[in-house]
Structure formats: C-alpha cells, structure tokens
Scaffold this motif. Structure first.
Motif, PDB file in Angstrom:
ATOM      1  N   TYR A 201       0.820  -1.207   0.000  1.00 44.28           N
ATOM      2  CA  TYR A 201       0.000   0.000   0.000  1.00 44.28           C
ATOM      3  C   TYR A 201       0.855   1.258   0.000  1.00 44.28           C
ATOM      4  O   TYR A 201       1.977   1.269   0.489  1.00 44.28           O
ATOM      5  CB  TYR A 201      -0.931   0.014   1.210  1.00 44.28           C
ATOM      6  N   THR A 202       0.285   2.328  -0.550  1.00 45.50           N
ATOM      7  CA  THR A 202       0.968   3.624  -0.549  1.00 45.50           C
ATOM      8  C   THR A 202       0.153   4.698   0.155  1.00 45.50           C
ATOM      9  O   THR A 202       0.639   5.814   0.328  1.00 45.50           O
ATOM     10  CB  THR A 202       1.259   4.102  -1.986  1.00 45.50           C
ATOM     11  N   ARG A 212      -0.628   3.085   8.406  1.00 43.61           N
ATOM     12  CA  ARG A 212       0.492   2.172   8.227  1.00 43.61           C
ATOM     13  C   ARG A 212       0.234   0.760   8.749  1.00 43.61           C
ATOM     14  O   ARG A 212       1.166   0.059   9.124  1.00 43.61           O
ATOM     15  CB  ARG A 212       1.751   2.756   8.870  1.00 43.61           C
ATOM     16  N   LYS A 213      -1.051   0.388   8.776  1.00 39.50           N
ATOM     17  CA  LYS A 213      -1.360  -0.987   9.163  1.00 39.50           C
ATOM     18  C   LYS A 213      -1.964  -1.688   7.951  1.00 39.50           C
ATOM     19  O   LYS A 213      -1.427  -1.618   6.870  1.00 39.50           O
ATOM     20  CB  LYS A 213      -2.272  -1.007  10.384  1.00 39.50           C
ATOM     21  N   SER A 239       7.555   2.538   2.922  1.00 42.31           N
ATOM     22  CA  SER A 239       6.480   2.752   3.900  1.00 42.31           C
ATOM     23  C   SER A 239       6.994   3.264   5.240  1.00 42.31           C
ATOM     24  O   SER A 239       6.207   3.543   6.147  1.00 42.31           O
ATOM     25  CB  SER A 239       5.689   1.461   4.111  1.00 42.31           C
ATOM     26  N   GLY A 240       8.298   3.411   5.364  1.00 47.28           N
ATOM     27  CA  GLY A 240       8.854   3.909   6.619  1.00 47.28           C
ATOM     28  C   GLY A 240       8.903   5.419   6.710  1.00 47.28           C
ATOM     29  O   GLY A 240       9.201   5.969   7.770  1.00 47.28           O
ATOM     30  N   HIS A 246       0.856   9.319   2.558  1.00 49.41           N
ATOM     31  CA  HIS A 246       1.256   8.536   1.386  1.00 49.41           C
ATOM     32  C   HIS A 246       2.709   8.103   1.549  1.00 49.41           C
ATOM     33  O   HIS A 246       3.525   8.827   2.121  1.00 49.41           O
ATOM     34  CB  HIS A 246       1.147   9.365   0.104  1.00 49.41           C
ATOM     35  N   ALA A 247       3.027   6.941   1.024  1.00 48.75           N
ATOM     36  CA  ALA A 247       4.401   6.470   0.974  1.00 48.75           C
ATOM     37  C   ALA A 247       4.935   6.622  -0.447  1.00 48.75           C
ATOM     38  O   ALA A 247       4.187   6.458  -1.413  1.00 48.75           O
ATOM     39  CB  ALA A 247       4.474   5.005   1.401  1.00 48.75           C
TER      40      ALA A 247
END
Length: 257
Positions: A201-202, A212-213, A239-240, A246-247
């Motif tokens: 996911y972004t 972020r889950k 994703s960090g 958004h990532a």
C-alpha cells in the motif's frame, strides 16, 4: 535512473520534516512530487532548491487543488505544463520534463472520496488522461507517468475491508479504467512488474484509522510506456517515511539520462 513519486500533502511541511535530506540520501535522479498545497512563488526560498537539483512547479487557481512538481539532477530539454485538458491545467495537476531518452511526468488526479459531487470531475479527468495516453503511444519516445491516481486497481491493491464497499477510488468503472490502460493499451504498472505481493500500500486513509497498518490502498503509480517494460530493474514502496499519509514509490530503470 532512479525515479521517485511521492504525494506529500504539503511541500512546506514535508521540508520541515526532513524531506530534502531524505531525497539526497535516496540518490534519486528525478523526484515527482504531488500535493504541493501552496503557490509556486512560495517555493522561492533556498530550502526548496536543494543543491544538485533543478526544480519545476505548477500550481492551481486554488492551492487546495494540490499542485505538482519535479526535481531533477539533470537539465531537461523541455518542460510541459499541463496536458491540454483545461480543468486539470487550471488546477495544476500535470507537469512533464523531457530528457534525451525519456519523459517523466508528475500528475495528481482529483479526489472524490467522501464527496460524491466531485466524482464527475474525477471521471472527466480520467477520461481526458486516457485520451492523452492513447496519443502518447504514437510518439517516438518513452514516458514515465508518476501519479497519485486516487484509485486502487486490483483487490490486491486495497485492504479487504474495502472490497465490498462502494467508495470513490475503488468503484468498478475506476478499476476498469486501469484494465484498459494496462491490458488494452499495454502500458506497464512499473511497481507490479517487479512486485506481485499483497498488502503493498501507498496510502492509508485517516478516516479508516489504519495508519500504516492493514487498511491501506495502493493509489500511487509509475505508469510507463510499453517500450520500458524490459528496462525496469527494481522498485519498492518506502512505507517507513512519515512525510504524509502517502508512501513514496521508488523505481530503478536501466535508462541513461
């Protein structure tokens, strides 16, 4: 050639949170930024022009429309502001940098999530961009479209909690738009070319409380012309990062700048 696409939800805030330090460490050749949320003249400060990068922006009549920009370590041959679709051009939703061997664009689709009245605007944009993609195939160069499309394509691109929900960004006709782009026009979803895993996911909608889950969507893409399929080397979603909800999507191509 390393290309990054990231929707920052405000470039000023992202800069305060270390965005440009992260960008330099990433050693990217081109960084496409969506959702600037400011006027271009507000980016005159040197903080928005990191050493070693050229910067280009386009905003809209209303800063809340988003605005997009491109950072490049290489001087482009040309910059194109808009793609000849008046509503999107007026809202600052598209900018393109042309290099010797490839063109790279930053793009932001309208969001209609939680606002049914904006779905027609989003659909109009998607239809116009489809026409642009069709015309692009007739050109004698390759293209990378870095876009926050505000839409997830496949069931593997959205958390299972959304699979039976009728919400903008996962409507049948929106997902069918991607089917035509990738199946009929033969464009390539660069990330999916190298990563077939689930839960990639972004974007994590705040209203879903899934930061972020698992309750995420993959709405950020690098859509590339068919001629680039065999030069996609690798890619990942960072994703960090914590610059926005958004990532970034980070892709490496075997392309000489």
């Amino acid at each position: 050639m390393r290309v990054v696409s990231i929707s920052v939800n405000g470039l000023k805030r992202a800069a305060e949170n270390g965005f440009f330090e992260w960008m330099k460490e990433l050693d990217a050749d081109v960084v496409c930024v969506q959702d600037l949320l400011a006027r271009t003249y507000e980016f005159d400060d040197e903080i928005f022009h990191p050493e070693g990068y050229e910067a280009y922006f386009i905003d809209g009549e209303n800063p809340e429309d988003g605005g997009v920009g491109i950072y490049s370590r290489h001087f482009p041959k040309a910059i194109m502001y808009g793609f000849a679709y008046e509503p999107a051009d007026r809202q600052g939703r598209f900018i393109q940098a042309d290099f010797d061997n490839v063109s790279v664009a930053a793009m932001l689709a309208p969001c209609a999530l939680g606002d049914d009245d904006k779905q027609a605007e989003k659909d109009g944009f998607m239809n116009a961009f489809m026409e642009h993609l069709q015309k692009t195939l007739r050109k004698r160069r390759q293209f990378i479209f870095c876009a926050n499309m505000q839409t997830a394509h496949l069931v593997t691109d959205a958390s299972s909690k959304y699979h039976k929900m009728e919400v903008s960004g996962f409507l049948p006709h929106e997902r069918a738009w991607f089917d035509e782009v990738f199946d009929s026009l033969d464009y390539v979803d660069a990330f999916r070319e190298v990563n077939k895993e689930k839960k990639q996911y972004t974007w994590w909608p705040e209203w879903a409380k899934g930061w972020r889950k698992q309750a995420g969507w993959r709405t950020d893409y690098q859509i590339v012309t068919p001629g680039l399929r065999n030069v996609i080397l690798d890619g990942y979603i960072d994703s960090g990062t914590r610059f926005s909800d958004h990532a970034p999507v980070i892709m490496d191509y075997d392309i000489e700048m």
